[in-house]
Design a protein around this motif. Structure first.
Motif, PDB file in Angstrom:
ATOM      1  N   TYR A  60     -37.357 -94.584 -57.895  1.00 35.69           N
ATOM      2  CA  TYR A  60     -36.164 -94.294 -57.077  1.00 35.69           C
ATOM      3  C   TYR A  60     -35.218 -95.504 -57.118  1.00 35.69           C
ATOM      4  O   TYR A  60     -35.257 -96.390 -56.269  1.00 35.69           O
ATOM      5  CB  TYR A  60     -36.571 -93.942 -55.642  1.00 35.69           C
ATOM      6  N   TYR A 214     -36.742 -88.017 -58.557  1.00 37.97           N
ATOM      7  CA  TYR A 214     -37.015 -86.944 -57.591  1.00 37.97           C
ATOM      8  C   TYR A 214     -38.317 -86.204 -57.914  1.00 37.97           C
ATOM      9  O   TYR A 214     -38.594 -85.144 -57.357  1.00 37.97           O
ATOM     10  CB  TYR A 214     -35.817 -85.974 -57.551  1.00 37.97           C
ATOM     11  N   SER A 292     -29.037 -83.215 -54.839  1.00 35.99           N
ATOM     12  CA  SER A 292     -28.566 -84.601 -54.858  1.00 35.99           C
ATOM     13  C   SER A 292     -27.579 -84.709 -56.022  1.00 35.99           C
ATOM     14  O   SER A 292     -27.972 -84.890 -57.171  1.00 35.99           O
ATOM     15  CB  SER A 292     -29.748 -85.561 -55.021  1.00 35.99           C
TER      16      SER A 292
HETATM   17  C1  AVI Z   1     -30.479 -89.492 -48.656  1.00 36.64           C
HETATM   18  N1  AVI Z   1     -30.261 -88.993 -50.010  1.00 36.64           N
HETATM   19  C2  AVI Z   1     -29.134 -89.664 -50.638  1.00 36.64           C
HETATM   20  C3  AVI Z   1     -31.477 -88.996 -50.849  1.00 36.64           C
HETATM   21  C4  AVI Z   1     -31.101 -88.601 -52.302  1.00 36.64           C
HETATM   22  O1  AVI Z   1     -31.418 -89.366 -53.200  1.00 36.64           O
HETATM   23  O2  AVI Z   1     -30.451 -87.570 -52.488  1.00 36.64           O
HETATM   24  C5  AVI Z   1     -32.497 -88.056 -50.291  1.00 36.64           C
HETATM   25  C6  AVI Z   1     -33.682 -87.886 -51.170  1.00 36.64           C
HETATM   26  N2  AVI Z   1     -34.242 -86.721 -51.442  1.00 36.64           N
HETATM   27  C7  AVI Z   1     -35.273 -86.893 -52.223  1.00 36.64           C
HETATM   28  N3  AVI Z   1     -35.371 -88.199 -52.497  1.00 36.64           N
HETATM   29  C8  AVI Z   1     -34.394 -88.830 -51.848  1.00 36.64           C
END
Ligand code: AVI
Ligand code: SAH
Length: 330
Positions: A60, A214, A292
């Protein structure tokens, strides 16, 4: 004596928000086609904790990319922008925001130190924890936290004092296109001419890297997405069976977004008594839990201009993964 001011916490969500407002969203979202739920329901205490863990996953990249931009350019933001109040929408733990607050509180800043910080989030416990930590860290700065929904409560934010609204983390990417337009328009309407927006956006890049962010090996994103079924089960007495669904994240190349879905692996009849709803799902039918969206620099500038903002500056991290845009309400 620490000299820290106690954080003030204003609650704009109704006491029965988690059930009451969820009923409408479940009826509209899960009862209709495509079957969707707004992403705010992912962030109960468990979900907020899972998101925090996601930000530390090797796959991430957005959190560290945005942090790198803030570390390199927060002082420029604080100098470019004469704000005395910082509002942060979807503030979560406000972890990266400390870099920004340090720059705005620097004695060398020519506009004088920031006087007030207003973090806004639906996640009550996370928000209170962050507000307490920040009040201790920045004595002399008022922390006025708002437990609220940024799709509903922009008009209730404190006014005056030359505001900068920070919307970090690429949370704007979690809106569908039409919702994003409406949100940016409402945000512009809530600001006075000359006030500021600092917007974090994740950029389009190599598809494998985006998908991996993800679909992590540790399975944390899957747990985060599945948690919304647990929320609906708990709040509305539904009988979603996690085992009947598989996690199916995919890259939608046309819309340039990751689409996080739960796919029914068998025919299911799900009862949601609290919403007076029965959802019948055929094998292969999907629940769209979160998107996203990933952005391009030209697109960001156009969308901001359409909403009534003029871009003052855009920064990216060295790899060009993420962008931070400072814009002014025209
Ligand atoms: C908060 N948001 C920007 C995250 C994203 O990356 O879209 C939420 C998320 N969903 C899964 N991983 C992170
Ligand atoms: N800004 C932080 C957190 C991003 S996660 C970062 O950059 O890391 C998204 C945050 O937005 C969560 O804390 C979640 O609780 C909050 N959120 C989601 N939908 C919301 C809504 N409609 N109104 C207010 N907060 C919301």
């Amino acid at each position: 004596m620490s000299g820290a001011l106690e954080p003030r916490v204003r609650v704009l969500l109704d006491p029965d928000w988690a059930s009451g407002s969820l009923v409408d969203d479940v009826r509209r979202g899960l009862g209709g086609r495509p079957r969707r739920l707004p992403p705010k329901w992912l962030y109960d205490d468990v979900g907020a904790g899972l998101f925090d863990e996601i930000t530390r996953l090797p796959e991430y990249y957005p959190t560290e990319a945005e942090r790198a931009i803030l570390t390199a350019h927060a002082a420029e933001v604080a100098e470019a922008c004469d704000a005395a109040t910082l509002v942060e929408l979807g503030s979560g733990t406000s972890d990266k925001t400390r870099t920004l607050l340090d720059a705005f509180r620097s004695p060398g800043r020519s506009h004088g130190p920031l006087r007030r910080f207003v973090p806004v989030d639906v996640s009550d416990a996370t928000l209170r924890g962050a507000a307490t930590m920040l009040a201790e860290r920045y004595p002399g700065m008022a922390v006025e936290a708002v437990v609220g929904d940024f799709t509903l409560h922009l008009g209730h934010l404190p006014r005056g004092d030359r505001r900068l609204v920070a919307f970090l983390g690429s949370t704007i990417g979690n809106f569908y296109l039409e919702e994003r337009r409406a949100f940016l328009g409402a945000l512009a309407d809530s600001l006075d001419t000359g006030e500021w927006l600092l917007l974090g956006t994740d950029l389009v890049k190599d598809v494998d890297r985006m998908v991996a962010a993800y679909d992590d090996d540790a399975g944390l994103t899957e747990r985060f997405i599945r948690n919304c079924l647990t929320v609906v089960n708990r709040e509305l007495g539904a009988d979603f069976d996690q085992g009947a669904f598989s996690y199916a994240p995919l890259w939608d190349a046309r819309m340039e977004r990751i689409d996080m879905r739960l796919r029914a692996e068998e025919p299911s009849v799900v009862r949601v008594p609290g919403a007076d709803l029965v959802v019948e799902l055929a094998t292969g039918e999907e629940l769209c839990i979160e998107i996203s969206t990933k952005f391009r620099l030209e697109g960001i500038a156009t969308e901001l201009a359409d909403a009534g903002f003029e871009v003052a500056e855009t920064w990216t991290d060295p790899a060009g993964d993420f962008a931070l845009t400072l814009a002014r309400r025209t």
